[in-house]
Scaffold this motif. Sequence first.
Motif, PDB file in Angstrom:
ATOM      1  N   MET A   1       2.740   7.262   9.337  1.00  0.00           N
ATOM      2  CA  MET A   1       2.736   6.087   8.938  1.00  0.00           C
ATOM      3  C   MET A   1       2.028   6.253   7.449  1.00  0.00           C
ATOM      4  O   MET A   1       2.310   5.538   6.628  1.00  0.00           O
ATOM      5  N   ARG A   2       1.081   7.421   7.364  1.00  0.00           N
ATOM      6  CA  ARG A   2       0.574   7.514   6.052  1.00  0.00           C
ATOM      7  C   ARG A   2       1.627   7.922   5.150  1.00  0.00           C
ATOM      8  O   ARG A   2       1.671   7.776   3.998  1.00  0.00           O
ATOM      9  N   GLU A   3       2.651   8.970   5.700  1.00  0.00           N
ATOM     10  CA  GLU A   3       3.495   9.581   4.965  1.00  0.00           C
ATOM     11  C   GLU A   3       4.495   8.447   4.514  1.00  0.00           C
ATOM     12  O   GLU A   3       5.023   8.478   3.321  1.00  0.00           O
ATOM     13  N   ARG A   4       4.939   7.493   5.491  1.00  0.00           N
ATOM     14  CA  ARG A   4       5.810   6.472   5.125  1.00  0.00           C
ATOM     15  C   ARG A   4       5.252   5.677   4.093  1.00  0.00           C
ATOM     16  O   ARG A   4       6.032   5.095   3.229  1.00  0.00           O
TER      17      ARG A   4
ATOM     18  N   ALA B   1       6.920   2.058   4.647  1.00  0.00           N
ATOM     19  CA  ALA B   1       5.998   1.501   5.610  1.00  0.00           C
ATOM     20  C   ALA B   1       5.024   0.266   4.951  1.00  0.00           C
ATOM     21  O   ALA B   1       4.643   0.690   3.859  1.00  0.00           O
ATOM     22  N   THR B   2       4.752  -0.662   5.645  1.00  0.00           N
ATOM     23  CA  THR B   2       3.879  -1.776   4.775  1.00  0.00           C
ATOM     24  C   THR B   2       2.330  -1.375   5.061  1.00  0.00           C
ATOM     25  O   THR B   2       1.969  -0.583   6.144  1.00  0.00           O
TER      26      THR B   2
ATOM     27  N   LEU C   1       0.382   0.531   8.402  1.00  0.00           N
ATOM     28  CA  LEU C   1      -0.737   1.673   8.417  1.00  0.00           C
ATOM     29  C   LEU C   1      -2.011   1.133   8.964  1.00  0.00           C
ATOM     30  O   LEU C   1      -2.476   1.842   9.568  1.00  0.00           O
ATOM     31  N   LEU C   2      -2.370  -0.133   8.724  1.00  0.00           N
ATOM     32  CA  LEU C   2      -3.568  -0.664   9.431  1.00  0.00           C
ATOM     33  C   LEU C   2      -3.584  -0.892  10.761  1.00  0.00           C
ATOM     34  O   LEU C   2      -4.230  -0.577  11.523  1.00  0.00           O
ATOM     35  N   GLU C   3      -2.387  -0.995  11.297  1.00  0.00           N
ATOM     36  CA  GLU C   3      -2.228  -1.049  12.914  1.00  0.00           C
ATOM     37  C   GLU C   3      -2.223   0.283  13.495  1.00  0.00           C
ATOM     38  O   GLU C   3      -2.912   0.637  14.446  1.00  0.00           O
ATOM     39  N   ALA C   4      -1.645   1.386  12.766  1.00  0.00           N
ATOM     40  CA  ALA C   4      -1.789   2.617  13.266  1.00  0.00           C
ATOM     41  C   ALA C   4      -3.130   3.128  13.122  1.00  0.00           C
ATOM     42  O   ALA C   4      -3.783   4.009  14.068  1.00  0.00           O
TER      43      ALA C   4
ATOM     44  N   GLN D   1      -4.982   1.685  16.247  1.00  0.00           N
ATOM     45  CA  GLN D   1      -4.383   2.320  17.300  1.00  0.00           C
ATOM     46  C   GLN D   1      -5.194   3.909  17.544  1.00  0.00           C
ATOM     47  O   GLN D   1      -5.360   4.212  18.554  1.00  0.00           O
ATOM     48  N   TRP D   2      -5.331   4.409  16.367  1.00  0.00           N
ATOM     49  CA  TRP D   2      -6.114   5.841  16.339  1.00  0.00           C
ATOM     50  C   TRP D   2      -7.388   5.581  16.536  1.00  0.00           C
ATOM     51  O   TRP D   2      -8.059   6.413  17.410  1.00  0.00           O
ATOM     52  N   GLN D   3      -8.116   4.587  16.287  1.00  0.00           N
ATOM     53  CA  GLN D   3      -9.508   4.145  16.575  1.00  0.00           C
ATOM     54  C   GLN D   3      -9.642   4.116  17.937  1.00  0.00           C
ATOM     55  O   GLN D   3     -10.481   4.740  18.641  1.00  0.00           O
ATOM     56  N   GLN D   4      -8.696   3.214  18.502  1.00  0.00           N
ATOM     57  CA  GLN D   4      -8.768   2.849  20.129  1.00  0.00           C
ATOM     58  C   GLN D   4      -8.636   4.198  20.775  1.00  0.00           C
ATOM     59  O   GLN D   4      -9.276   4.328  21.938  1.00  0.00           O
ATOM     60  N   ALA D   5      -7.754   4.836  20.701  1.00  0.00           N
ATOM     61  CA  ALA D   5      -7.250   6.050  21.173  1.00  0.00           C
ATOM     62  C   ALA D   5      -8.520   7.140  21.197  1.00  0.00           C
ATOM     63  O   ALA D   5      -8.816   7.765  22.297  1.00  0.00           O
TER      64      ALA D   5
END
Length: 432
Positions: A382-385, A391-392, A396-399, A402-406
């Motif tokens: 997502m960062r690359e996109r 990517a919007t 990115l914020l959703e990714a 998800q990273w934080q929760q994981a």
Amino acid sequence: MKRYILMLLTAVATVAAALAQTMSLAECRNEALKFNETMASANNAVRQAELDRQIAFTNYLPKLDGSFSAVYAKDIDMGEMTLQLHGTWLAGLNITQPVFAGGKIVAANKLARIGVEINKEKLRQSRMQVIADVDNAYYTLVAVRSKVRMLESLGQQMLALFNQVELSVKAQMATENDLLRIDTKRSEIAYQLQKARNGEQLCMLALANVIGRGIDAEIVPSDTLLITDQPAALDENISNRPELLMLEKQVEAMKQQVKMERANYLPTVGLSLGYTHYDNIKNKGVAQLGDGTLMPYVQDVNGNMLMAMVSVNIPICHWGAEVKKVKKAKLDVENARLSLQQNERAMQIEVRQAVQNVTDGYHMVQTAELGQRQADENLRVMRERFGVKMATMTDLLEAQAQWQQAHSNYIEAQTQYKIYETEYLRVTGRLE
């Protein structure tokens, strides 16, 4: 001004780091076992039980008692003579040896030995509980500190994203709304970070309390790399569990109590030897000589007396009280057996649950680890996109979320698995 504030905060952090003490899990365990009040009380109970055993053994041995008496009384008129007890004294020694006490002495000694064994098991139980409490507090602190570091890392990521979008806004390649959304997310992370730091202080306080330190102690865990190997075959044997062994010893103790009660209606035999010396007794009177002359005299009386005595006590009729006491004691034995059966079933259920928790905990770690890897890869993509406008901001914020929760799930799964491992060892009596 900001520069001075930053310097002050840096200095405070440096001082705090210097005061904090890095400790491994083993060091925390050892310190708790040395200084925890529960362990001190359990050790004292073992010493008391050992003293009770030594006291019970003395009932086999003869008892030596000494006595001394001094008498001052008015003259005693005995007809033709007067007995004077002015400063009369008696001193003696007496040895008493129980020969047969109906089995009470033997039963009392066995009961005292069982008491020592029970208190040793209580000590082992306290030891394992203290270790479990230390592990729980330690791993919880590790988890919270890991979340603090994770949120700090996320905060740095969001700051870099904020700076990147800020440049894009200046170049009119992004909107102010994008910048506002990032700033809002940063505020949310800062709030979560503050809560996590507060939780870290509370967890540090809990660990300090368990190991017997003051509330101002700052402990930094060094065992932060949690290895979660696949558990080997987990048996459900509880034969070494101190609670079970104590209940079994309690049944034995109740059986000895029956013998103690039965001894109350059996004959007892004792042997006693005594020696007494008496002195300063005077006889005053008048003696008649051969020619009929009366002559007053004073006779000093002193001497020794040796005495041996065998005593036999035979209970004849207590209206059935002693027999009823024996029956009551036998019911105590039955109650102890019932308590053993009931608690043994409860322990088996507890062990079954502990085995299930360890097994499920390991699977949770595996699942969380997979989710963390997927979240890392998703965030990278997502960062690359986002960098090439494919990517919007929402994506990115959703990714990021998800990273934080994981990562949070993985931290919790790891630490919970270690706590489950400790609990399994405790409920099977193998946590040493």
